[in-house]
Design a protein around this motif. Structure first.
Motif, mmCIF file in Angstrom:
data_model
loop_
_atom_site.group_PDB
_atom_site.id
_atom_site.type_symbol
_atom_site.label_atom_id
_atom_site.label_comp_id
_atom_site.label_asym_id
_atom_site.label_seq_id
_atom_site.Cartn_x
_atom_site.Cartn_y
_atom_site.Cartn_z
ATOM 1 N N ALA A 19 -51.371 -2.854 15.059
ATOM 2 C CA ALA A 19 -52.704 -2.410 14.632
ATOM 3 C C ALA A 19 -53.222 -1.248 15.461
ATOM 4 O O ALA A 19 -53.702 -0.246 14.921
ATOM 5 C CB ALA A 19 -53.684 -3.585 14.683
ATOM 6 N N VAL A 21 -56.721 -3.729 9.737
ATOM 7 C CA VAL A 21 -55.364 -3.858 10.274
ATOM 8 C C VAL A 21 -55.295 -5.026 11.247
ATOM 9 O O VAL A 21 -56.199 -5.240 12.058
ATOM 10 C CB VAL A 21 -54.893 -2.559 10.955
ATOM 11 N N GLN A 50 -52.595 2.428 5.017
ATOM 12 C CA GLN A 50 -53.515 1.339 5.369
ATOM 13 C C GLN A 50 -54.606 1.195 4.307
ATOM 14 O O GLN A 50 -55.274 2.154 3.944
ATOM 15 C CB GLN A 50 -54.149 1.629 6.728
ATOM 16 N N ALA A 67 -58.732 -0.482 17.035
ATOM 17 C CA ALA A 67 -58.430 -1.764 16.373
ATOM 18 C C ALA A 67 -57.900 -2.779 17.384
ATOM 19 O O ALA A 67 -56.735 -3.166 17.356
ATOM 20 C CB ALA A 67 -57.421 -1.551 15.252
ATOM 21 N N LYS A 92 -55.356 -7.325 17.163
ATOM 22 C CA LYS A 92 -53.992 -6.916 17.534
ATOM 23 C C LYS A 92 -53.152 -8.084 18.041
ATOM 24 O O LYS A 92 -51.920 -8.009 18.036
ATOM 25 C CB LYS A 92 -54.036 -5.810 18.593
#
Length: 221
Positions: free
Chosen positions: A163, A158, A154, A170, A174
């Motif tokens: 993710a 993300v 990564q 995160a 997503k």
């Protein structure tokens, strides 16, 4: 220039028509795993609305994967069939690049690591940066990695369905998901430069060599 863009590599299905770099039709069906029932009717709807036929198209762009095996296969098969039947060139767009483009379109992110859940404790991953033409360009290779290796790979924020598998915190990005608009955005500059391939080269990209196997058989020697 008339361009048809298709996206079914995720669980949803979308179609976009472009004329001279401008979107003239967009349709999205978010019903999961319904691409086989919805893709062709959506294409026909768009063509009829514009008064076009497939023979009037100049190029077809499609999301070539990685992603849902069935979704990627459907997208490639429909693209090839239409391209062969109408002697049209094809532009294959990475689903991960389209995901990065969606992150820019939706959230203005200019550096992202696109991550898709590949199941079996793995993700599809690649990182992208925005160029001067507002197109997300790859800064590394697409990979299929386990969670630990992907976390090491990564580079940026993300985004995508994988993710949270790499970072439990995160949650913001997503749900970012690419659609045919993102495929079209990436494909238009390539079409203008005639950077395309013939129908027989419109091949899906799975990254997982044994993607065709049933899940219980995957990973077995």
């Amino acid at each position: 220039m008339k361009l048809l863009a298709l996206e079914t590599a995720n669980e949803q299905c979308s179609v976009c028509l472009i004329e001279d770099s401008h979107s003239v039709f967009f349709a999205l069906n978010e019903q999961a795993k319904a691409q086989t029932q919805t893709l062709l009717p959506m294409i026909e709807q768009g063509l009829q609305q514009q008064g076009w036929t497939t023979s009037r198209l100049n190029v077809i762009a499609f999301s070539r994967g990685p992603g849902s095996f069935s979704g990627v296969r459907i997208n490639a098969a429909v693209t090839q069939a239409l391209a062969w039947a109408n002697d049209l060139p094809v532009i294959a767009v990475s689903t991960l690049q389209a995901l990065a483009q969606a992150a820019y379109r939706l959230h203005g992110l200019t550096e992202v690591t696109a991550v898709l859940d590949a199941r079996m404790n793995e993700v599809y991953i690649a990182s992208y940066q925005l160029d001067a033409n507002q197109i997300m360009q790859a800064v590394d290779q697409e990979q299929l990695l386990d969670y630990a290796a992907a976390t090491q790979a990564q580079r940026f924020t993300v985004v995508g369905s994988g993710a949270q598998l790499l970072d439990a915190e995160a949650t913001q990005y997503k749900t970012v998901c690419p659609n045919a608009q993102d495929i079209a955005t990436i494909a238009v500059p390539q079409a203008q430069q005639q950077n395309w391939v013939s129908a027989e080269q419109a091949l899906p990209v799975y990254l997982r060599d044994n993607a065709w196997k049933k899940i219980p058989e995957q990973g077995k020697p």
